[in-house]
Write a protein that holds these residues in place. Structure first.
Motif, PDB file in Angstrom:
ATOM      1  N   VAL A   4      -6.628  -1.457   1.028  1.00 47.14           N
ATOM      2  CA  VAL A   4      -5.563  -0.830   1.821  1.00 47.14           C
ATOM      3  C   VAL A   4      -4.555  -0.216   0.857  1.00 47.14           C
ATOM      4  CG1 VAL A   4      -3.842  -1.125   3.641  1.00 47.14           C
ATOM      5  CG2 VAL A   4      -5.882  -2.584   3.617  1.00 47.14           C
ATOM      6  N   LEU A   5      -4.286   1.077   1.087  1.00 49.39           N
ATOM      7  CA  LEU A   5      -3.371   1.855   0.256  1.00 49.39           C
ATOM      8  C   LEU A   5      -2.369   2.587   1.142  1.00 49.39           C
ATOM      9  CD1 LEU A   5      -6.403   3.471  -1.372  1.00 49.39           C
ATOM     10  CD2 LEU A   5      -4.780   2.274  -2.804  1.00 49.39           C
ATOM     11  N   SER A   6      -1.322   3.096   0.525  1.00 49.83           N
ATOM     12  CA  SER A   6      -0.382   3.936   1.246  1.00 49.83           C
ATOM     13  C   SER A   6       0.448   4.728   0.254  1.00 49.83           C
ATOM     14  CB  SER A   6       0.533   3.081   2.130  1.00 49.83           C
ATOM     15  OG  SER A   6       1.273   3.906   3.013  1.00 49.83           O
ATOM     16  N   ASP A   7       1.107   5.747   0.767  1.00 53.39           N
ATOM     17  CA  ASP A   7       2.152   6.477   0.039  1.00 53.39           C
ATOM     18  C   ASP A   7       1.721   6.966  -1.342  1.00 53.39           C
ATOM     19  OD1 ASP A   7       4.608   6.255   1.893  1.00 53.39           O
ATOM     20  OD2 ASP A   7       3.729   4.254   1.894  1.00 53.39           O
ATOM     21  N   THR A   8       0.655   7.751  -1.369  1.00 58.60           N
ATOM     22  CA  THR A   8       0.176   8.319  -2.626  1.00 58.60           C
ATOM     23  C   THR A   8       1.116   9.387  -3.146  1.00 58.60           C
ATOM     24  OG1 THR A   8      -2.099   7.846  -2.015  1.00 58.60           O
ATOM     25  CG2 THR A   8      -1.764   9.510  -3.719  1.00 58.60           C
ATOM     26  N   HIS A   9       1.644  10.228  -2.263  1.00 54.21           N
ATOM     27  CA  HIS A   9       2.565  11.302  -2.646  1.00 54.21           C
ATOM     28  C   HIS A   9       2.006  12.137  -3.788  1.00 54.21           C
ATOM     29  CE1 HIS A   9       5.959  10.203  -0.040  1.00 54.21           C
ATOM     30  NE2 HIS A   9       5.496   8.970  -0.181  1.00 54.21           N
ATOM     31  N   GLY A  10       0.765  12.574  -3.637  1.00 56.21           N
ATOM     32  CA  GLY A  10       0.110  13.372  -4.669  1.00 56.21           C
ATOM     33  C   GLY A  10       0.091  14.846  -4.335  1.00 56.21           C
ATOM     34  N   ALA A  27     -15.035  -1.083  -2.877  1.00 55.00           N
ATOM     35  CA  ALA A  27     -14.687  -1.323  -1.471  1.00 55.00           C
ATOM     36  C   ALA A  27     -15.820  -0.939  -0.520  1.00 55.00           C
ATOM     37  CB  ALA A  27     -13.431  -0.542  -1.108  1.00 55.00           C
ATOM     38  N   ASP A  28     -15.857  -1.654   0.605  1.00 53.04           N
ATOM     39  CA  ASP A  28     -16.741  -1.291   1.714  1.00 53.04           C
ATOM     40  C   ASP A  28     -15.988  -0.426   2.716  1.00 53.04           C
ATOM     41  OD1 ASP A  28     -18.959  -2.986   0.881  1.00 53.04           O
ATOM     42  OD2 ASP A  28     -17.637  -4.650   1.405  1.00 53.04           O
ATOM     43  N   LEU A  29     -14.672  -0.610   2.766  1.00 50.84           N
ATOM     44  CA  LEU A  29     -13.805   0.162   3.646  1.00 50.84           C
ATOM     45  C   LEU A  29     -12.520   0.469   2.886  1.00 50.84           C
ATOM     46  CD1 LEU A  29     -12.839   1.281   6.434  1.00 50.84           C
ATOM     47  CD2 LEU A  29     -12.059  -1.051   6.958  1.00 50.84           C
ATOM     48  N   VAL A  30     -12.112   1.731   2.929  1.00 55.74           N
ATOM     49  CA  VAL A  30     -10.850   2.161   2.335  1.00 55.74           C
ATOM     50  C   VAL A  30      -9.943   2.615   3.470  1.00 55.74           C
ATOM     51  CG1 VAL A  30      -9.728   3.811   0.792  1.00 55.74           C
ATOM     52  CG2 VAL A  30     -11.997   2.889   0.203  1.00 55.74           C
ATOM     53  N   CYS A  31      -8.770   1.981   3.578  1.00 55.52           N
ATOM     54  CA  CYS A  31      -7.781   2.339   4.594  1.00 55.52           C
ATOM     55  C   CYS A  31      -6.545   2.897   3.896  1.00 55.52           C
ATOM     56  CB  CYS A  31      -7.368   1.123   5.412  1.00 55.52           C
ATOM     57  SG  CYS A  31      -8.702   0.415   6.383  1.00 55.52           S
ATOM     58  N   HIS A  32      -6.017   3.999   4.418  1.00 55.75           N
ATOM     59  CA  HIS A  32      -4.806   4.604   3.851  1.00 55.75           C
ATOM     60  C   HIS A  32      -3.793   4.769   4.974  1.00 55.75           C
ATOM     61  CE1 HIS A  32      -2.120   7.225   1.654  1.00 55.75           C
ATOM     62  NE2 HIS A  32      -2.868   7.113   0.562  1.00 55.75           N
ATOM     63  N   CYS A  33      -2.576   4.276   4.729  1.00 60.62           N
ATOM     64  CA  CYS A  33      -1.522   4.282   5.749  1.00 60.62           C
ATOM     65  C   CYS A  33      -0.584   5.478   5.642  1.00 60.62           C
ATOM     66  CB  CYS A  33      -0.739   2.975   5.684  1.00 60.62           C
ATOM     67  SG  CYS A  33      -1.730   1.535   6.109  1.00 60.62           S
ATOM     68  N   ASN A 130       2.144  -4.523   4.207  1.00 59.71           N
ATOM     69  CA  ASN A 130       2.493  -3.252   3.596  1.00 59.71           C
ATOM     70  C   ASN A 130       1.903  -3.293   2.194  1.00 59.71           C
ATOM     71  OD1 ASN A 130       3.757  -1.095   2.189  1.00 59.71           O
ATOM     72  ND2 ASN A 130       5.433  -1.118   3.656  1.00 59.71           N
ATOM     73  N   PRO A 131       0.937  -2.396   1.896  1.00 58.40           N
ATOM     74  CA  PRO A 131       0.319  -2.422   0.572  1.00 58.40           C
ATOM     75  C   PRO A 131       1.200  -1.837  -0.512  1.00 58.40           C
ATOM     76  CG  PRO A 131      -0.541  -0.580   1.808  1.00 58.40           C
ATOM     77  CD  PRO A 131       0.349  -1.371   2.752  1.00 58.40           C
ATOM     78  N   GLY A 132       2.346  -1.276  -0.145  1.00 61.79           N
ATOM     79  CA  GLY A 132       3.192  -0.603  -1.120  1.00 61.79           C
ATOM     80  C   GLY A 132       2.582   0.737  -1.483  1.00 61.79           C
ATOM     81  N   SER A 133       2.913   1.238  -2.644  1.00 64.05           N
ATOM     82  CA  SER A 133       2.369   2.496  -3.142  1.00 64.05           C
ATOM     83  C   SER A 133       1.770   2.267  -4.517  1.00 64.05           C
ATOM     84  CB  SER A 133       3.456   3.561  -3.229  1.00 64.05           C
ATOM     85  OG  SER A 133       2.954   4.728  -3.853  1.00 64.05           O
ATOM     86  N   ALA A 142       4.300  -0.993  -8.236  1.00 65.97           N
ATOM     87  CA  ALA A 142       3.108  -0.280  -7.776  1.00 65.97           C
ATOM     88  C   ALA A 142       2.094  -1.307  -7.289  1.00 65.97           C
ATOM     89  CB  ALA A 142       2.524   0.557  -8.906  1.00 65.97           C
ATOM     90  N   ALA A 143       1.415  -1.000  -6.155  1.00 65.70           N
ATOM     91  CA  ALA A 143       0.506  -2.000  -5.589  1.00 65.70           C
ATOM     92  C   ALA A 143      -0.474  -1.383  -4.605  1.00 65.70           C
ATOM     93  CB  ALA A 143       1.308  -3.092  -4.878  1.00 65.70           C
ATOM     94  N   HIS A 144      -1.493  -2.146  -4.345  1.00 64.79           N
ATOM     95  CA  HIS A 144      -2.434  -1.920  -3.248  1.00 64.79           C
ATOM     96  C   HIS A 144      -2.815  -3.301  -2.724  1.00 64.79           C
ATOM     97  CE1 HIS A 144      -5.241  -2.621  -6.646  1.00 64.79           C
ATOM     98  NE2 HIS A 144      -5.970  -3.215  -5.713  1.00 64.79           N
TER      99      HIS A 144
END
Length: 173
Positions: A4-10, A27-33, A130-133, A142-144
């Motif tokens: 689980v990831l979020s807030d890449t801002h790339g 990963a088997d599943l990648v989730c992005h918030c 919340n996975p953070g960014s 920084a986190a996932h």
């Protein structure tokens, strides 16, 4: 494993490094918030997940342009390996609405971004992650998040791109 990831801002790429890149590859599943910020970053995540043989699920955030919003919903519910995740960015949600979203979705875990602040908490009885960014931590680390489901338990941990596990949690399934 569920990443689980979020807030890449790339701008051009998913800004993956260290343990975050390794986790995506495993990963088997990648989730992005949400908050990819460009379609190029969304495309890169979709490609990276596909290259890893992983499913990909995402929602848009408040910094995503119309081209990203046209491809993603503001909320999404994902079932994977006996776990139901409810995804939202969180910019339009209060604690009460997040708890209601989790209950109405019959989710095991609500995953939300926006604040860039990694952590696990409960809103009443609803567990919220919340996975953070991983790439734009602002005033936080920084986190996932890495989630490992088993028959009865979801084992979760927050991890820095450097590989440090700094928070663990467990949910009964």
């Amino acid at each position: 494993m569920i990443l689980v990831l979020s807030d890449t801002h790339g701008r051009d790429d998913p800004r993956l490094a260290g343990r975050t890149a390794e986790a995506l590859a495993a990963a088997d599943l990648v989730c992005h918030c949400g908050d990819f910020c460009t379609t190029a970053v969304l495309d890169a995540f979709e490609s990276a997940a596909a290259d890893a043989g992983a499913s990909f699920a995402a929602v848009y955030g408040n910094n995503d342009p119309p081209a990203v919003r046209d491809r993603l919903a503001d909320t999404r519910v994902v079932d994977h390996d006996g776990v139901r995740l409810a995804l939202a960015h969180g910019h339009e949600h209060t604690d009460t609405s997040l708890a209601l979203f989790g209950r109405q979705s019959n989710a095991d875990l609500v995953c939300v971004g926006h604040s860039h602040s990694p952590g696990f908490d409960r809103l009443g009885t609803v567990p919220v992650l919340n996975p953070g960014s991983h790439a734009e931590p602002r005033f936080d680390r920084a986190a996932h998040a890495e989630l490992r489901p088993s028959a009865k338990v979801l084992d979760g941990r927050l991890v820095s791109p450097g590989g440090e596990v700094f928070e663990r949690f467990e949910l009964d399934l």
